[in-house]
Design a protein around this motif. Structure first.
Motif, PDB file in Angstrom:
ATOM      1  N   THR A 445      61.033  34.629   1.089  1.00 53.08           N
ATOM      2  CA  THR A 445      60.639  34.035  -0.043  1.00 53.08           C
ATOM      3  C   THR A 445      61.666  32.697   0.362  1.00 53.08           C
ATOM      4  OG1 THR A 445      61.472  33.994  -1.939  1.00 53.08           O
ATOM      5  CG2 THR A 445      59.893  35.414  -1.573  1.00 53.08           C
ATOM      6  N   GLY A 446      60.344  31.669  -0.085  1.00 49.14           N
ATOM      7  CA  GLY A 446      61.380  29.899   0.036  1.00 49.14           C
ATOM      8  C   GLY A 446      60.626  29.160  -1.576  1.00 49.14           C
ATOM      9  N   PRO A 447      61.366  28.300  -1.449  1.00 54.35           N
ATOM     10  CA  PRO A 447      60.658  27.350  -2.468  1.00 54.35           C
ATOM     11  C   PRO A 447      59.798  26.366  -2.077  1.00 54.35           C
ATOM     12  CG  PRO A 447      62.904  25.983  -1.661  1.00 54.35           C
ATOM     13  CD  PRO A 447      62.731  27.268  -0.603  1.00 54.35           C
ATOM     14  N   THR A 448      58.311  26.602  -3.096  1.00 56.01           N
ATOM     15  CA  THR A 448      56.981  25.822  -3.008  1.00 56.01           C
ATOM     16  C   THR A 448      57.631  24.503  -2.566  1.00 56.01           C
ATOM     17  OG1 THR A 448      56.686  25.525  -5.079  1.00 56.01           O
ATOM     18  CG2 THR A 448      55.382  27.440  -4.243  1.00 56.01           C
ATOM     19  N   ALA A 449      56.811  23.463  -1.845  1.00 57.26           N
ATOM     20  CA  ALA A 449      56.757  22.396  -1.924  1.00 57.26           C
ATOM     21  C   ALA A 449      56.676  21.596  -2.984  1.00 57.26           C
ATOM     22  CB  ALA A 449      56.002  22.027  -0.714  1.00 57.26           C
ATOM     23  N   ALA A 450      57.872  20.491  -3.319  1.00 54.22           N
ATOM     24  CA  ALA A 450      57.295  19.643  -4.009  1.00 54.22           C
ATOM     25  C   ALA A 450      56.158  19.016  -4.819  1.00 54.22           C
ATOM     26  CB  ALA A 450      58.111  18.113  -3.837  1.00 54.22           C
ATOM     27  N   ALA A 451      55.325  19.004  -4.069  1.00 52.60           N
ATOM     28  CA  ALA A 451      53.890  18.548  -4.400  1.00 52.60           C
ATOM     29  C   ALA A 451      53.398  20.009  -5.482  1.00 52.60           C
ATOM     30  CB  ALA A 451      52.999  17.548  -3.529  1.00 52.60           C
ATOM     31  N   ASN A 452      53.505  20.879  -5.097  1.00 54.03           N
ATOM     32  CA  ASN A 452      52.953  22.479  -6.057  1.00 54.03           C
ATOM     33  C   ASN A 452      53.520  22.739  -6.567  1.00 54.03           C
ATOM     34  OD1 ASN A 452      51.756  24.001  -2.439  1.00 54.03           O
ATOM     35  ND2 ASN A 452      50.930  21.862  -3.757  1.00 54.03           N
ATOM     36  N   VAL A 453      53.663  23.274  -7.687  1.00 53.17           N
ATOM     37  CA  VAL A 453      54.054  24.131  -8.675  1.00 53.17           C
ATOM     38  C   VAL A 453      55.473  24.536  -8.675  1.00 53.17           C
ATOM     39  CG1 VAL A 453      52.919  26.524  -8.596  1.00 53.17           C
ATOM     40  CG2 VAL A 453      54.022  25.388 -10.470  1.00 53.17           C
ATOM     41  N   ALA A 454      55.766  24.396  -9.072  1.00 50.38           N
ATOM     42  CA  ALA A 454      57.618  24.932  -8.665  1.00 50.38           C
ATOM     43  C   ALA A 454      57.638  26.215  -9.651  1.00 50.38           C
ATOM     44  CB  ALA A 454      58.858  24.537  -9.591  1.00 50.38           C
ATOM     45  N   VAL A 561      49.358  31.075 -10.542  1.00 53.23           N
ATOM     46  CA  VAL A 561      49.118  29.769 -10.263  1.00 53.23           C
ATOM     47  C   VAL A 561      49.245  29.225  -8.495  1.00 53.23           C
ATOM     48  CG1 VAL A 561      49.808  26.979 -10.314  1.00 53.23           C
ATOM     49  CG2 VAL A 561      50.324  28.569 -12.005  1.00 53.23           C
ATOM     50  N   ARG A 562      48.014  28.271  -7.812  1.00 53.63           N
ATOM     51  CA  ARG A 562      48.482  28.954  -6.467  1.00 53.63           C
ATOM     52  C   ARG A 562      49.166  27.334  -5.918  1.00 53.63           C
ATOM     53  NH1 ARG A 562      42.182  29.902  -4.849  1.00 53.63           N
ATOM     54  NH2 ARG A 562      42.154  28.889  -3.591  1.00 53.63           N
ATOM     55  N   ALA A 563      49.868  27.338  -4.864  1.00 58.75           N
ATOM     56  CA  ALA A 563      50.790  26.457  -4.019  1.00 58.75           C
ATOM     57  C   ALA A 563      50.589  26.025  -2.860  1.00 58.75           C
ATOM     58  CB  ALA A 563      51.543  26.894  -3.949  1.00 58.75           C
ATOM     59  N   PRO A 564      49.248  25.739  -2.098  1.00 63.92           N
ATOM     60  CA  PRO A 564      48.208  25.073  -1.063  1.00 63.92           C
ATOM     61  C   PRO A 564      48.847  24.892   0.060  1.00 63.92           C
ATOM     62  CG  PRO A 564      47.157  24.411  -3.206  1.00 63.92           C
ATOM     63  CD  PRO A 564      48.079  24.568  -3.288  1.00 63.92           C
ATOM     64  N   ALA A 568      58.117  28.478   3.397  1.00 61.84           N
ATOM     65  CA  ALA A 568      58.326  28.400   4.387  1.00 61.84           C
ATOM     66  C   ALA A 568      58.009  29.845   5.390  1.00 61.84           C
ATOM     67  CB  ALA A 568      60.507  28.128   4.823  1.00 61.84           C
ATOM     68  N   PHE A 569      57.986  30.688   4.952  1.00 61.94           N
ATOM     69  CA  PHE A 569      57.485  31.943   5.034  1.00 61.94           C
ATOM     70  C   PHE A 569      56.194  32.507   4.617  1.00 61.94           C
ATOM     71  CE2 PHE A 569      62.145  32.031   3.286  1.00 61.94           C
ATOM     72  CZ  PHE A 569      62.221  32.435   4.061  1.00 61.94           C
ATOM     73  N   THR A 570      55.567  31.635   3.983  1.00 60.13           N
ATOM     74  CA  THR A 570      53.591  31.678   4.220  1.00 60.13           C
ATOM     75  C   THR A 570      52.760  30.169   4.027  1.00 60.13           C
ATOM     76  OG1 THR A 570      51.794  33.104   3.198  1.00 60.13           O
ATOM     77  CG2 THR A 570      53.841  32.042   1.582  1.00 60.13           C
ATOM     78  N   ARG A 571      51.828  30.480   4.574  1.00 60.16           N
ATOM     79  CA  ARG A 571      50.849  29.235   4.513  1.00 60.16           C
ATOM     80  C   ARG A 571      50.427  28.560   3.527  1.00 60.16           C
ATOM     81  NH1 ARG A 571      47.504  31.282   9.165  1.00 60.16           N
ATOM     82  NH2 ARG A 571      47.979  33.387   7.762  1.00 60.16           N
ATOM     83  N   TRP A 572      50.262  29.786   2.614  1.00 56.86           N
ATOM     84  CA  TRP A 572      49.528  29.407   1.423  1.00 56.86           C
ATOM     85  C   TRP A 572      50.140  30.475   0.025  1.00 56.86           C
ATOM     86  CZ3 TRP A 572      46.544  32.466  -2.140  1.00 56.86           C
ATOM     87  CH2 TRP A 572      45.710  31.609  -2.604  1.00 56.86           C
ATOM     88  N   ALA A 573      50.788  30.101  -0.587  1.00 55.31           N
ATOM     89  CA  ALA A 573      51.905  31.829  -1.715  1.00 55.31           C
ATOM     90  C   ALA A 573      50.592  31.186  -3.383  1.00 55.31           C
ATOM     91  CB  ALA A 573      51.989  30.573  -2.235  1.00 55.31           C
ATOM     92  N   VAL A 574      51.064  31.615  -4.051  1.00 54.78           N
ATOM     93  CA  VAL A 574      50.433  32.039  -5.328  1.00 54.78           C
ATOM     94  C   VAL A 574      51.376  32.502  -6.209  1.00 54.78           C
ATOM     95  CG1 VAL A 574      49.419  33.490  -7.004  1.00 54.78           C
ATOM     96  CG2 VAL A 574      48.252  33.119  -4.863  1.00 54.78           C
ATOM     97  N   VAL A 575      51.872  31.873  -7.328  1.00 50.59           N
ATOM     98  CA  VAL A 575      53.074  31.717  -8.379  1.00 50.59           C
ATOM     99  C   VAL A 575      52.936  32.312  -9.360  1.00 50.59           C
ATOM    100  CG1 VAL A 575      55.088  30.792  -9.017  1.00 50.59           C
ATOM    101  CG2 VAL A 575      54.533  30.005  -7.032  1.00 50.59           C
TER     102      VAL A 575
END
Length: 644
Positions: A445-454, A561-564, A568-575
């Motif tokens: 997994t990779g961290p979410t982008a700064a603009a999305n939920v951490a 929470v959604r991380a649209p 780096a591993f997935t185009r769209w994520a849920v946290v």
């Protein structure tokens, strides 16, 4: 008994690299041989050289420019690919069937003819790091390339070209590097100049200064800080260990080799665990677009003998890392390494990343310095450390806690000691860096982008403003058989409004056991009405892993929470997320997991009892009745069997 994990086998993406047939007898895990490394180097060079200037001095690869500008980017293309060519030709004893060195010789002559001029070929001058510093970085790659290939390139150059090249390189000795691993760039330049009889007091000073700083940056357990800060990441392997150990090896300096080689050996004892069963390096820290350069330290250890690993394990790790990225589209259909992780990924990048930046991956080709009959290439692959029994490793020096699980081959790193803030910087002066500030990272997994939920974050929320974690203060790390812990504290920083709240601090402890992560936090000095939010691992539809987060004490609600923008591993994520109230001092405990094991039991079944008294929490585990006790005042972490 759970069967050992097998490396995920994605359908390899199309690549123009012409690779030889696999050898599953010698390399049962990857199929890769030394010939695959030579073919990969040739393929990467072939693709990059399509973008060379007429005089061969610059390789202007397509893509977004770096903050240093396109001329510096063109030099970067020349220098970083020269590393790959240097290792390729030197490893073949000077054989150069594709004529790479002739091109680099032509480029050296053209680039140094009128450095600093704004024309098609001239290289930029090397100035101070804050003025026009990137050429200093590239000077080290040019110098190492020349040193590796000296009998077949440098020694055959016209004396005038040699003099011009020396003068350009000496710019690295006369200007100020960035206050971190950059001091090893003039060190490497000076090493080359001395190796060809052009050393003097200036080269000696550059080398002495670098080694003096390196001693101060060494923190123990094989780990260097990247400067006077507490940045511990992949720069340990592909810079802080690589440059001094390679220099000593090339110079035949047994004293220096023994000193720095011993540290490399100790580093590899822990670093070798940071590769998943699929070959992926841990996704942590900056400059991740260098990709399989993460294997450079493993390869260098095998080449020099400064390694605790068998040749078969070293082979497994370097082959696995290379194949991991080639199979997942790192080169794209044009054969160029893209800016990203698997493929292009903007959130992975830093401002200094340019089109040729990924070619620091060339450092992994140091493996080719081991000849064909070396055990690195003749010993059959053995399982990687992450493919053996479940492992837990607490590293008190860098403040890291690492654990791997055999059932899914995932390696996880819990960060309680590495940040990216220099000593003179105020915490509110720098932006949040997802590659350091999160509590946990993994190979899947990779961290979410700064603009999305951490993801993997404990945030205090005040009036709708969420806090960030900047400077990390380690409190310790330890453990025992099958379990481990690490702890730290930080002052929450708010990006808008008042940056800090007086007296507010968060103390955090992570305890790992098997695939379970016990996360305990004590929030001190929270104003009335404050909320606390804990997030878990970010996962998405492009992954075959599952994330779970389960409240044990102090939490009031749970949601996702959604991380649209994904990772780096997935185009769209849920946290997954937990929310609770905080006022004054609050103790919160949760259980988290990231797993690819389809047989894993629900997280809610892992703990049978939780008791909290004041600043102490005790958790009883369901499987064997053992108990983990976390006390914050004073900090102590214990684990006892049911009988003890």
């Amino acid at each position: 008994m759970t069967a050992p994990a097998t490396s995920p086998s994605p359908v390899p993406l199309p690549s123009p690299l012409e690779l030889p047939a696999e050898d599953r007898a010698l390399s049962p895990h990857t199929g890769y041989t030394r010939a695959h490394w030579e073919a990969t180097a040739d393929g990467l060079l072939r693709a990059a050289w399509q973008w060379a200037t007429p005089g061969s001095a610059l390789l202007d690869l397509p893509g977004r420019p770096s903050g240093s500008g396109v001329r510096s980017d063109g030099l970067e293309g020349y220098a970083r690919t020269f590393l790959a060519a240097g290792f390729r030709v030197a490893g073949a004893g000077g054989e150069d069937p594709h004529g790479w060195l002739e091109r680099y010789a032509d480029g050296l002559a053209a680039g140094t003819r009128t450095p600093g001029r704004d024309d098609t070929e001239s290289w930029p001058l090397i100035l101070d790091h804050h003025v026009q510093g990137q050429p200093m970085v590239e000077s080290a790659s040019v110098a190492i390339g020349l040193r590796l290939t000296a009998p077949w390139l440098w020694d055959r150059l016209d004396a005038g070209v040699q003099d011009r090249a020396e003068e350009w390189l000496r710019g690295a000795l006369r200007h100020t590097p960035a206050p971190n691993n950059w001091y090893l760039f003039p060190y490497s330049v000076a090493g080359f100049l001395e190796s060809v009889g052009r050393g003097d007091a200036e080269t000696a000073r550059a080398r002495e200064r670098a080694l003096e700083l390196l001693e101060g940056w060494y923190r123990g357990q094989g780990w260097y800080a990247d400067g006077d800060s507490r940045a511990f990441d992949h720069y340990n392997g592909w810079a802080l260990h690589l440059y001094p150990v390679l220099d000593a090896h090339l110079a035949g300096d047994t004293e220096q080799s023994a000193h720095y080689g011993a540290r490399l050996r100790e580093h590899l004892e822990s670093f070798s665990l940071l590769f998943g069963a699929d070959g992926a390096p841990i996704h942590f820290g900056r400059s991740l677009s260098y990709r399989f350069a993460a294997g450079a330290a493993v390869a260098l250890g095998a080449v020099t003998g400064h390694t605790p690993l068998t040749a078969g394990v070293s082979r497994r790790l370097v082959n696995g890392s290379l194949r991991y990225f080639l199979d997942r589209g790192a080169t794209g259909t044009d054969g160029l390494l893209s800016l990203g992780w698997h493929g292009p990924h903007d959130a992975t990048l830093q401002h200094y990343s340019g089109p040729a930046s990924p070619y620091w991956a060339s450092k992994a080709f140091v493996a080719l310095l081991a000849p064909e009959d070396d055990p690195l290439w003749t010993a059959p692959e053995e399982p990687a450390p992450s493919e053996g029994p479940d492992r837990v490793l607490a590293l008190s020096a860098p403040g890291l806690l690492v654990h791997s699980t055999r059932a899914d081959g995932i390696v996880r790193l819990h960060n309680h000691g590495s940040d990216h803030i220099r000593p003179h910087e105020g915490e509110a002066e720098v932006a949040d860096d997802p590659h350091y500030s999160r509590h946990a990272y993994s190979t899947r997994t990779g961290p979410t982008a700064a603009a999305n939920v951490a993801d993997n974050h404990l945030a205090v929320e005040l009036a709708g403003r969420l806090s960030e974690r900047r400077r990390i203060h380690p409190l310790g790390a330890g453990g025992g058989d099958g379990w481990g812990w690490a702890a730290s504290w930080h002052r929450p920083v708010f990006g808008t409004g008042a940056p800090m709240v007086p007296g507010l601090r968060v103390e955090s402890v992570t305890v790992v056991r098997g695939g379970h992560e016990l996360r305990a936090h004590r929030v001190v000095g929270a104003p009335a009405g404050a909320l606390v939010r804990q997030t878990g691992w970010a996962t998405g539809p492009d992954e075959d892993v599952r994330s779970a987060l389960h409240a044990l004490h102090g939490w009031e609600s749970a949601d996702e929470v959604r991380a649209p923008r994904g990772t780096a591993f997935t185009r769209w994520a849920v946290v997954p997320r937990l929310t609770g109230e905080a006022g004054g001092t609050t103790l919160l405990v949760a259980l988290a997991s990231l797993t690819g094991d389809t047989d894993a039991a629900p997280l809610s079944a892992a703990v049978s009892e939780v008791s909290v008294a004041g600043a102490t929490a005790e958790v009883r585990w369901s499987d064997d009745g053992s108990t983990t006790r976390i006390a914050f005042d004073p900090l102590t972490v214990d684990h006892a069997s049911a009988a003890g």
